[in-house]
Design an enzyme around this catalytic site. Structure first.
Site: not given
Ligand code: BES
Ligand code: MN
Ligand code: MN
Length: 457
Positions: A86, A88, A119, A153-154, A180, A315, A399
């Site tokens: 990938h 991205d 990555d 992918e991300e 990857d 508050t 993943s």
């Protein structure tokens, strides 16, 4: 092979210079205002694929970011390898923690620092250079290659998933190769045979139509920040076990054989804890650290947002609260099933004093393969040529949703050999890639093509 390795060794510095250009493009898929950069990065990827000698290189438009495709199919009778990666990258925040700008790649102590270095641009680029070395030195490749580099992918690979399902003949191959992931440790190259899956959600709570004065109304209405904390607190028990009913139904138990094999890996729990800066490690006591991160599912809160968090004191009863939560899944859990169980449980534990909305973000199936196949063995020999050591076999906790799609839709084995390191800060500030591993990875990739080329189809 000697010629090709020589060529790679001679070009060592040029590869780093070229990689810097690739790393300069902020191809952040999660942020809509970077859409132009993402497209420019797809084009850069395609141009590079043409430069190294791939044929029929093109951008394939999707409802999201383009897929880049290229091929070299002039080795009749030889196997076909599908290479996936990938282009991205993840967002860079918090920016102030970077020691050098994330999109100005900087070399320090033999590592190249930039978002996307490990990555996954650096690892994709390593294969481009291995392809180039074969084509420049031998004029041909020992195998047929199809390259598919995606830009989502991300963010869950939704469009690539659909593309694979719709274009099986175009992607037909004997094996899919992916770089990857990380190797087990510095000096310990590895082949990964399982990844965890993912189910990601946003939870939104609303208590009232506006923020309220906590003195005037406090006591009569629910506080959504508090309710959110109470809901989240019911997701896990003290021992780290997830309390969503049915959550563990399809969790495949670890075999004693696998547990025994992992105990032989060079893992030092004390060093692991120290490197992470954690006062004490957490998790399920019945499982070792490697078992927890490789073979057990998790529930994580990625972030919480509610109310007043500025300087000083105000508050107020916030009107809304929000959390991003996700679960890592292991074989044979299914993201859709887990999503149903989670939504039902949230409904069940949430009080009537707030409105609750759960939104499914993205998901991916866990993946596991039987690594006793000739492609994995070929990869083992190639890694030995690049790194001077036979790889260990390991799982990974991260993943890559599309890996199980490749396996299911194309019916082919996957070989995951990553050359990142576990401490190279993927997704975090100061992401980097060790340049020796990058270089050895080019040698190993070039050797892999030769090894695969020698196999029968
Ligand atoms: N390269 C990683 C996945 C990975 C990390 C595999 C470490 C093995 C070891 C990938 O780019 C990634 O970050 N995936 C996401 C998946 C997602 C956003 C759907 C992840 O794991 O969070
Ligand atoms: Mn990645
Ligand atoms: Mn990633």
């Amino acid at each position: 092979m000697f010629d090709i390795t020589d060529f790679i060794n001679t070009n060592r510095d040029r590869y780093v210079t070229e990689l810097k250009d690739y790393l300069a493009i902020p191809s952040i898929s999660a942020l809509p205002h970077h859409a132009g950069d993402v497209r420019r990065c797809a084009e850069w990827t395609a141009d590079e694929m043409r430069r190294v000698g791939l044929d029929n290189v093109r951008l394939i438009d999707t409802p999201g970011n383009p897929i880049v495709y290229g091929e070299w199919l002039k080795a009749p009778g030889a196997p076909t390898m599908l290479f996936y990666g990938h282009y991205d990258v993840q967002p860079v925040d918090p920016l102030e923690l970077w020691e050098s700008p994330p999109f100005e790649a900087t070399v320090r102590d033999g590592e190249i620092y930039a978002r996307g270095s490990a990555d996954d641009k650096g690892q994709v680029f390593m294969h481009f250079k291995a392809i180039e070395a074969h084509l420049k030195k031998a004029g041909s490749l020992p195998i047929n290659i199809k390259v598919i580099i995606e830009g989502e992918e991300e963010v869950g690979s939704k469009n690539l998933d659909q593309f694979i399902v719709a274009n099986k003949p175009m992607l037909a191959a004997d094996v899919v190769v992916i770089s990857d992931s990380a190797m087990f440790d510095r000096g310990v190259p590895s082949i990964c045979y399982s990844l965890r899956g993912l189910a990601y959600f946003q939870i939104d709570l609303r208590g009232t139509s506006s923020d309220l004065h906590s003195g005037v109304f406090g006591g009569a209405v629910a506080n959504p920040a508090m309710v959110l904390a109470q809901i989240l607190a019911q997701m896990k028990d003290k021992g780290g076990r997830i309390k969503i009913p049915g959550f563990y139904d399809n969790v495949r138990p670890l075999s004693e054989e696998e547990r025994a094999q992992w105990k032989t890996l060079p893992f030092n729990e004390k060093k692991y804890r120290k490197d992470l800066g954690a006062p004490k490690l957490a998790g399920e006591k019945e499982f070792t650290v490697l078992e927890r991160v490789w073979a057990r599912p998790t529930f994580e809160v990625n972030g919480i947002l509610s109310g007043f968090t500025g300087e000083g004191a105000k508050t107020v009863i916030p009107a809304v609260a929000m959390a991003k939560v996700s679960m890592r899944l292991v074989p044979d859990q299914k993201p859709d099933r887990v999503a149903e169980l989670f939504e039902a449980y949230v409904k069940n534990v949430a009080p009537k004093t707030v409105e609750v909305k759960v939104t499914r973000m993205h998901g991916g199936e866990p993946w596991i393969t039987d690594y006793d196949n000739p492609y994995v063995q070929a990869a083992g020999r190639a890694i030995e040529q690049g790194f001077g050591r036979t790889p260990v076999f390991c799982r990974e906790g991260g993943s890559i949703p599309v890996v199980s799609t490749f396996q299911r839709e194309l019916g082919i084995p996957a070989v995951l050999f990553g050359v990142g390191l576990p401490d190279e800060n993927a997704h975090a500030p100061n992401e980097r890639l060790d340049l020796t591993n990058f270089h050895n990875g080019i040698v190993a990739s070039a050797a892999l093509y030769t090894e695969l080329g020698g196999m029968k189809t």
